[in-house]
Write a protein that holds these residues in place. Structure first.
Motif, PDB file in Angstrom:
ATOM      1  N   ASN A  80     -28.181  35.466  -0.232  1.00 47.26           N
ATOM      2  CA  ASN A  80     -26.874  36.123  -0.317  1.00 47.26           C
ATOM      3  C   ASN A  80     -25.878  35.572   0.700  1.00 47.26           C
ATOM      4  O   ASN A  80     -24.692  35.899   0.647  1.00 47.26           O
ATOM      5  CB  ASN A  80     -27.021  37.634  -0.086  1.00 47.26           C
ATOM      6  N   ILE A  81     -26.372  34.768   1.662  1.00 43.01           N
ATOM      7  CA  ILE A  81     -25.499  34.213   2.693  1.00 43.01           C
ATOM      8  C   ILE A  81     -24.922  32.899   2.183  1.00 43.01           C
ATOM      9  O   ILE A  81     -25.632  31.901   2.038  1.00 43.01           O
ATOM     10  CB  ILE A  81     -26.272  33.978   4.008  1.00 43.01           C
ATOM     11  N   THR A  82     -23.646  32.886   1.902  1.00 43.89           N
ATOM     12  CA  THR A  82     -22.999  31.694   1.352  1.00 43.89           C
ATOM     13  C   THR A  82     -22.725  30.674   2.454  1.00 43.89           C
ATOM     14  O   THR A  82     -22.907  30.949   3.647  1.00 43.89           O
ATOM     15  CB  THR A  82     -21.682  32.073   0.656  1.00 43.89           C
ATOM     16  N   ASN A  83     -22.262  29.506   2.056  1.00 44.46           N
ATOM     17  CA  ASN A  83     -22.057  28.415   3.015  1.00 44.46           C
ATOM     18  C   ASN A  83     -20.982  28.720   4.049  1.00 44.46           C
ATOM     19  O   ASN A  83     -21.088  28.294   5.195  1.00 44.46           O
ATOM     20  CB  ASN A  83     -21.692  27.127   2.264  1.00 44.46           C
ATOM     21  N   LYS A  84     -19.935  29.462   3.648  1.00 48.80           N
ATOM     22  CA  LYS A  84     -18.836  29.712   4.586  1.00 48.80           C
ATOM     23  C   LYS A  84     -19.260  30.593   5.761  1.00 48.80           C
ATOM     24  O   LYS A  84     -19.020  30.230   6.922  1.00 48.80           O
ATOM     25  CB  LYS A  84     -17.641  30.301   3.846  1.00 48.80           C
ATOM     26  N   PRO A  85     -19.890  31.749   5.522  1.00 45.82           N
ATOM     27  CA  PRO A  85     -20.362  32.536   6.675  1.00 45.82           C
ATOM     28  C   PRO A  85     -21.399  31.787   7.510  1.00 45.82           C
ATOM     29  O   PRO A  85     -21.383  31.863   8.740  1.00 45.82           O
ATOM     30  CB  PRO A  85     -20.962  33.783   6.021  1.00 45.82           C
ATOM     31  N   PHE A  86     -22.292  31.055   6.850  1.00 43.97           N
ATOM     32  CA  PHE A  86     -23.295  30.292   7.587  1.00 43.97           C
ATOM     33  C   PHE A  86     -22.635  29.177   8.391  1.00 43.97           C
ATOM     34  O   PHE A  86     -23.067  28.849   9.500  1.00 43.97           O
ATOM     35  CB  PHE A  86     -24.332  29.705   6.636  1.00 43.97           C
ATOM     36  N   LEU A  88     -19.752  29.380   9.770  1.00 43.09           N
ATOM     37  CA  LEU A  88     -19.205  30.031  10.959  1.00 43.09           C
ATOM     38  C   LEU A  88     -20.286  30.188  12.023  1.00 43.09           C
ATOM     39  O   LEU A  88     -20.040  29.960  13.213  1.00 43.09           O
ATOM     40  CB  LEU A  88     -18.614  31.391  10.585  1.00 43.09           C
ATOM     41  N   VAL A  89     -21.490  30.571  11.585  1.00 43.88           N
ATOM     42  CA  VAL A  89     -22.618  30.685  12.514  1.00 43.88           C
ATOM     43  C   VAL A  89     -22.901  29.339  13.178  1.00 43.88           C
ATOM     44  O   VAL A  89     -23.182  29.259  14.366  1.00 43.88           O
ATOM     45  CB  VAL A  89     -23.875  31.193  11.771  1.00 43.88           C
ATOM     46  N   LEU A  90     -22.792  28.268  12.393  1.00 49.40           N
ATOM     47  CA  LEU A  90     -23.111  26.930  12.899  1.00 49.40           C
ATOM     48  C   LEU A  90     -22.139  26.436  13.959  1.00 49.40           C
ATOM     49  O   LEU A  90     -22.531  25.681  14.847  1.00 49.40           O
ATOM     50  CB  LEU A  90     -23.134  25.923  11.738  1.00 49.40           C
ATOM     51  N   TRP A  91     -20.880  26.847  13.884  1.00 51.36           N
ATOM     52  CA  TRP A  91     -19.873  26.221  14.740  1.00 51.36           C
ATOM     53  C   TRP A  91     -19.379  27.084  15.889  1.00 51.36           C
ATOM     54  O   TRP A  91     -18.619  26.604  16.737  1.00 51.36           O
ATOM     55  CB  TRP A  91     -18.696  25.754  13.883  1.00 51.36           C
ATOM     56  N   ILE A  92     -19.795  28.341  15.964  1.00 51.84           N
ATOM     57  CA  ILE A  92     -19.373  29.172  17.089  1.00 51.84           C
ATOM     58  C   ILE A  92     -19.923  28.626  18.405  1.00 51.84           C
ATOM     59  O   ILE A  92     -19.192  28.440  19.382  1.00 51.84           O
ATOM     60  CB  ILE A  92     -19.815  30.638  16.886  1.00 51.84           C
ATOM     61  N   CYS A  93     -21.219  28.354  18.444  1.00 52.63           N
ATOM     62  CA  CYS A  93     -21.848  27.889  19.685  1.00 52.63           C
ATOM     63  C   CYS A  93     -21.348  26.516  20.141  1.00 52.63           C
ATOM     64  O   CYS A  93     -21.136  26.303  21.342  1.00 52.63           O
ATOM     65  CB  CYS A  93     -23.370  27.896  19.540  1.00 52.63           C
ATOM     66  N   PRO A  94     -21.167  25.543  19.241  1.00 52.29           N
ATOM     67  CA  PRO A  94     -20.614  24.260  19.692  1.00 52.29           C
ATOM     68  C   PRO A  94     -19.245  24.390  20.351  1.00 52.29           C
ATOM     69  O   PRO A  94     -18.995  23.795  21.406  1.00 52.29           O
ATOM     70  CB  PRO A  94     -20.535  23.445  18.395  1.00 52.29           C
ATOM     71  N   VAL A  95     -18.363  25.169  19.732  1.00 53.89           N
ATOM     72  CA  VAL A  95     -17.034  25.362  20.316  1.00 53.89           C
ATOM     73  C   VAL A  95     -17.150  26.083  21.658  1.00 53.89           C
ATOM     74  O   VAL A  95     -16.483  25.715  22.643  1.00 53.89           O
ATOM     75  CB  VAL A  95     -16.128  26.162  19.351  1.00 53.89           C
ATOM     76  N   ILE A 130     -13.681  35.641  11.782  1.00 51.46           N
ATOM     77  CA  ILE A 130     -14.761  36.496  11.280  1.00 51.46           C
ATOM     78  C   ILE A 130     -14.197  37.538  10.321  1.00 51.46           C
ATOM     79  O   ILE A 130     -14.800  37.837   9.285  1.00 51.46           O
ATOM     80  CB  ILE A 130     -15.497  37.180  12.444  1.00 51.46           C
ATOM     81  N   GLY A 131     -13.039  38.098  10.660  1.00 56.19           N
ATOM     82  CA  GLY A 131     -12.403  39.084   9.791  1.00 56.19           C
ATOM     83  C   GLY A 131     -12.110  38.533   8.406  1.00 56.19           C
ATOM     84  O   GLY A 131     -12.225  39.244   7.404  1.00 56.19           O
ATOM     85  N   ASN A 132     -11.745  37.261   8.335  1.00 56.31           N
ATOM     86  CA  ASN A 132     -11.480  36.644   7.042  1.00 56.31           C
ATOM     87  C   ASN A 132     -12.751  36.449   6.225  1.00 56.31           C
ATOM     88  O   ASN A 132     -12.708  36.452   4.991  1.00 56.31           O
ATOM     89  CB  ASN A 132     -10.791  35.289   7.239  1.00 56.31           C
ATOM     90  N   TYR A 133     -13.884  36.277   6.919  1.00 53.70           N
ATOM     91  CA  TYR A 133     -15.144  36.032   6.229  1.00 53.70           C
ATOM     92  C   TYR A 133     -15.896  37.310   5.873  1.00 53.70           C
ATOM     93  O   TYR A 133     -16.706  37.314   4.941  1.00 53.70           O
ATOM     94  CB  TYR A 133     -16.057  35.146   7.084  1.00 53.70           C
ATOM     95  N   LEU A 134     -15.651  38.396   6.609  1.00 59.31           N
ATOM     96  CA  LEU A 134     -16.406  39.630   6.383  1.00 59.31           C
ATOM     97  C   LEU A 134     -16.367  40.125   4.929  1.00 59.31           C
ATOM     98  O   LEU A 134     -17.408  40.493   4.382  1.00 59.31           O
ATOM     99  CB  LEU A 134     -15.918  40.733   7.327  1.00 59.31           C
ATOM    100  N   PRO A 135     -15.198  40.149   4.276  1.00 56.24           N
ATOM    101  CA  PRO A 135     -15.181  40.642   2.888  1.00 56.24           C
ATOM    102  C   PRO A 135     -15.982  39.760   1.930  1.00 56.24           C
ATOM    103  O   PRO A 135     -16.353  40.204   0.848  1.00 56.24           O
ATOM    104  CB  PRO A 135     -13.685  40.621   2.531  1.00 56.24           C
TER     105      PRO A 135
END
Length: 211
Positions: A80-86, A88-95, A130-135
């Motif tokens: 159920n986890i699409t590429n866009k939310p995932f 976001l998970v991938l790039w938070i820590c690098p930044v 994150i707010g844009n991705y939550l819905p």
């Protein structure tokens, strides 16, 4: 999920470790004690050894990054986890790794940097994203507002995340707007409290109304 995103995971992990290379290049210029903690006013109030700042901080963020990636991949509802939310998970820590190390190095080298303003802007942008991705998040156990009422009812999940998405976007904009003021840390505490508590209350009220 890991196999499908393996190249992105490797690239993001390498970016997290880039501050180590920067630290080695600046090694002779960096003082023996590097500021690693800053107060609400942006003033350094905690220092660590140079090896700790250069090596441990990026390695710690890398560990958090990999834990998040594997936890997301092992989610029973990971489909159920699409590429866009995932993504976001991938790039938070690098930044986060590049930004925090840059602030530490610049401060250690004597540059005047308003750490609080920069971090508040970053957090505001992060909340906005994150707010844009939550819905767009579908039911899962890793990403989103994971409370009993949302996990047990898909309608509750969808309604709560639509509401929370708008709320997080607004709070992100508020944080960005207030980042340049001295009371930014107070706004941060208030906005985070609202972002956490209000969606939970909304979900509970939805549950009471539709049970």
């Amino acid at each position: 999920m890991i196999k499908r995103n393996l190249s992105k995971i490797i690239i993001s992990s390498v970016i997290i470790l880039l501050p180590i290379l920067a630290g080695l290049l600046l090694w002779d210029k960096l003082p023996e004690e590097v500021p690693t903690h800053f107060g609400p006013d942006g003033t350094a109030d905690g220092w660590s050894s140079k090896p700790f700042a250069v090596f441990f901080m990026p390695l710690f963020i890398l560990a958090v990054h990999l834990i998040c990636v594997f936890a997301t991949s092992l989610d029973p509802k990971h489909k159920n986890i699409t590429n866009k939310p995932f993504g976001l998970v991938l790039w938070i820590c690098p930044v986060l790794s590049v930004l925090t190390s840059a602030l530490m190095y610049l401060t250690a080298l004597g540059y005047m940097v308003n750490v609080t303003t920069i971090m508040m802007l970053f957090i505001g942008v992060l909340f906005f994203a994150i707010g844009n991705y939550l819905p767009k998040c579908r039911q899962n156990y890793t990403i989103g507002i994971k409370i009993p009422w949302t996990l047990n009812d898909e309608g509750n999940w969808n309604a709560t995340h639509r509401f929370a998405g708008i709320l997080w976007v607004v709070c992100g904009l508020v944080l960005m707007a207030c980042a340049f003021f001295k009371f930014a840390w107070i706004v941060f505490i208030c906005t985070v409290s609202v972002m956490v508590i209000v969606p939970i209350v909304y979900s509970f009220l939805y549950y009471k109304k539709h049970r």
